[in-house]
Scaffold this motif. Structure first.
Motif, mmCIF file in Angstrom:
data_model
loop_
_atom_site.group_PDB
_atom_site.id
_atom_site.type_symbol
_atom_site.label_atom_id
_atom_site.label_comp_id
_atom_site.label_asym_id
_atom_site.label_seq_id
_atom_site.Cartn_x
_atom_site.Cartn_y
_atom_site.Cartn_z
ATOM 1 N N ILE A 31 0.831 -1.205 0.000
ATOM 2 C CA ILE A 31 0.000 0.000 0.000
ATOM 3 C C ILE A 31 0.864 1.254 0.000
ATOM 4 N N SER A 32 1.919 1.250 0.798
ATOM 5 C CA SER A 32 2.803 2.410 0.854
ATOM 6 C C SER A 32 3.447 2.687 -0.502
ATOM 7 N N SER A 33 3.918 1.637 -1.157
ATOM 8 C CA SER A 33 4.588 1.798 -2.446
ATOM 9 C C SER A 33 3.603 2.154 -3.561
ATOM 10 N N LYS B 117 2.093 5.738 -3.834
ATOM 11 C CA LYS B 117 2.978 6.782 -4.349
ATOM 12 C C LYS B 117 2.920 6.864 -5.873
ATOM 13 N N LYS B 118 2.420 5.793 -6.503
ATOM 14 C CA LYS B 118 2.345 5.731 -7.960
ATOM 15 C C LYS B 118 0.934 5.965 -8.487
ATOM 16 N N TYR B 119 -0.067 5.536 -7.703
ATOM 17 C CA TYR B 119 -1.443 5.601 -8.194
ATOM 18 C C TYR B 119 -2.388 5.621 -6.996
ATOM 19 N N LYS B 120 -3.509 6.319 -7.131
ATOM 20 C CA LYS B 120 -4.461 6.456 -6.040
ATOM 21 C C LYS B 120 -5.155 5.125 -5.751
ATOM 22 N N ILE B 121 -5.205 4.753 -4.475
ATOM 23 C CA ILE B 121 -5.869 3.520 -4.064
ATOM 24 C C ILE B 121 -7.286 3.848 -3.599
ATOM 25 N N GLU B 122 -8.250 3.250 -4.254
ATOM 26 C CA GLU B 122 -9.649 3.482 -3.906
ATOM 27 C C GLU B 122 -10.364 2.198 -3.491
ATOM 28 N N SER B 123 -9.773 1.045 -3.805
ATOM 29 C CA SER B 123 -10.426 -0.225 -3.534
ATOM 30 C C SER B 123 -9.393 -1.308 -3.274
ATOM 31 N N ILE B 124 -9.740 -2.255 -2.425
ATOM 32 C CA ILE B 124 -8.867 -3.396 -2.155
ATOM 33 C C ILE B 124 -8.615 -4.217 -3.408
ATOM 34 N N GLY C 241 -1.736 6.460 5.866
ATOM 35 C CA GLY C 241 -2.768 7.438 6.156
ATOM 36 C C GLY C 241 -4.028 6.770 6.682
ATOM 37 N N LYS C 242 -4.769 7.472 7.513
ATOM 38 C CA LYS C 242 -5.980 6.901 8.119
ATOM 39 C C LYS C 242 -6.983 6.458 7.068
ATOM 40 N N ASN C 243 -7.002 7.151 5.937
ATOM 41 C CA ASN C 243 -7.957 6.792 4.876
ATOM 42 C C ASN C 243 -7.665 5.427 4.260
ATOM 43 N N LEU C 244 -6.444 4.947 4.426
ATOM 44 C CA LEU C 244 -6.055 3.667 3.846
ATOM 45 C C LEU C 244 -6.201 2.498 4.823
#
Length: 251
Positions: free
Chosen positions: A122-124, A127-134, A227-230
């Protein structure tokens, strides 16, 4: 009388199912450096982008570089090994599997699942693309592959943890080769620096570190704060990761 013996080498097709940011390209380099192996880099990427519509970097180039038809690609992956090689190493991204995709062809290959602790993934990836879903991270799909092979086909996939591989590459790759039924080669522990023709066209965006590499590096010991959102996604991923981790090939 001189007897001629024709030795037919066993053909091995390997499907390595990873998530993003999981040393999967380094492991592909390791196999590609064998003399008997042909490698294939993420053959379902165009299918995935075409279906999901994500605006990934180099999207249009990717869509033009591969077939966008799942069944066509699956037939190719389970078919004749290119270049008269004996081993075909296929690097697959588990998150490219979408609802309704036929998995029957998996039984024709030796399936491996490459896992990594979600805090690093998740951390890596974030940094490259927004995570919105598992579902962007592959954990649910890796579990689906596991369940399909074990519950429906009584086939136990080989599970490898990236941290174990980085801790002791020689030992883990030797164990992996034994499981796959191929001979270990020391060539798998290091490789020449630079790009490869076998790399997907997306390489310039995602493979910067791999281009510089000549082998596996020690696992990171740095502290990671998400981040808390993740966190909700992280906790979902962690539950699946822990399940698969217990079933991994151990050092």
């Amino acid at each position: 009388m001189i007897w001629k013996i024709n030795l037919v080498m066993k053909e091995i097709r390997i499907a390595m199912w990873s998530g993003p940011r999981n040393i999967s390209t380094a492991l592909m380099r390791s196999f590609e450096n064998r003399k008997d192996t042909h490698v294939l880099d993420e053959p379902f990427y165009a299918f995935y982008l075409n279906k999901k519509g994500y605006n990934h970097p180099l999207k249009e180039v990717i869509l033009k570089s591969q077939s966008k038809n799942w069944d066509e690609v699956a037939s190719f992956c389970s078919g004749t090994i290119p270049n008269q090689s004996n081993v075909w190493y296929q690097k697959h991204m588990a998150h490219h599997i979408l609802k309704g995709c036929d998995l029957n062809w998996l039984v024709k290959l030796k399936n491996c699942i490459l896992i990594r602790h979600p805090k690093f993934v998740i951390s890596s990836y974030s940094k490259k693309y927004k995570i919105e879903s598992i579902r962007q991270l592959g954990y649910q799909q890796q579990l689906k592959i596991f369940d399909y092979l074990v519950d429906q086909n009584n086939i136990e996939p080989i599970i490898i943890d990236s941290n174990d591989l980085l801790e002791d590459p020689k030992r883990m790759i030797t164990k992996l080769c034994n499981k796959i039924d191929i001979k270990f080669s020391r060539r798998m522990l290091s490789w020449p620096v630079g790009k490869r023709e076998s790399d997907g066209v997306w390489g310039p965006y995602w493979y910067e570190n791999v281009y510089k590499s000549t082998g596996f590096i020690a696992p990171s010991k740095k502290s990671i704060n998400l981040g808390k959102n993740l966190y909700p996604i992280y906790e979902e991923c962690l539950s699946i990761y822990n399940f698969l981790f217990e079933k991994r090939l151990k050092l």
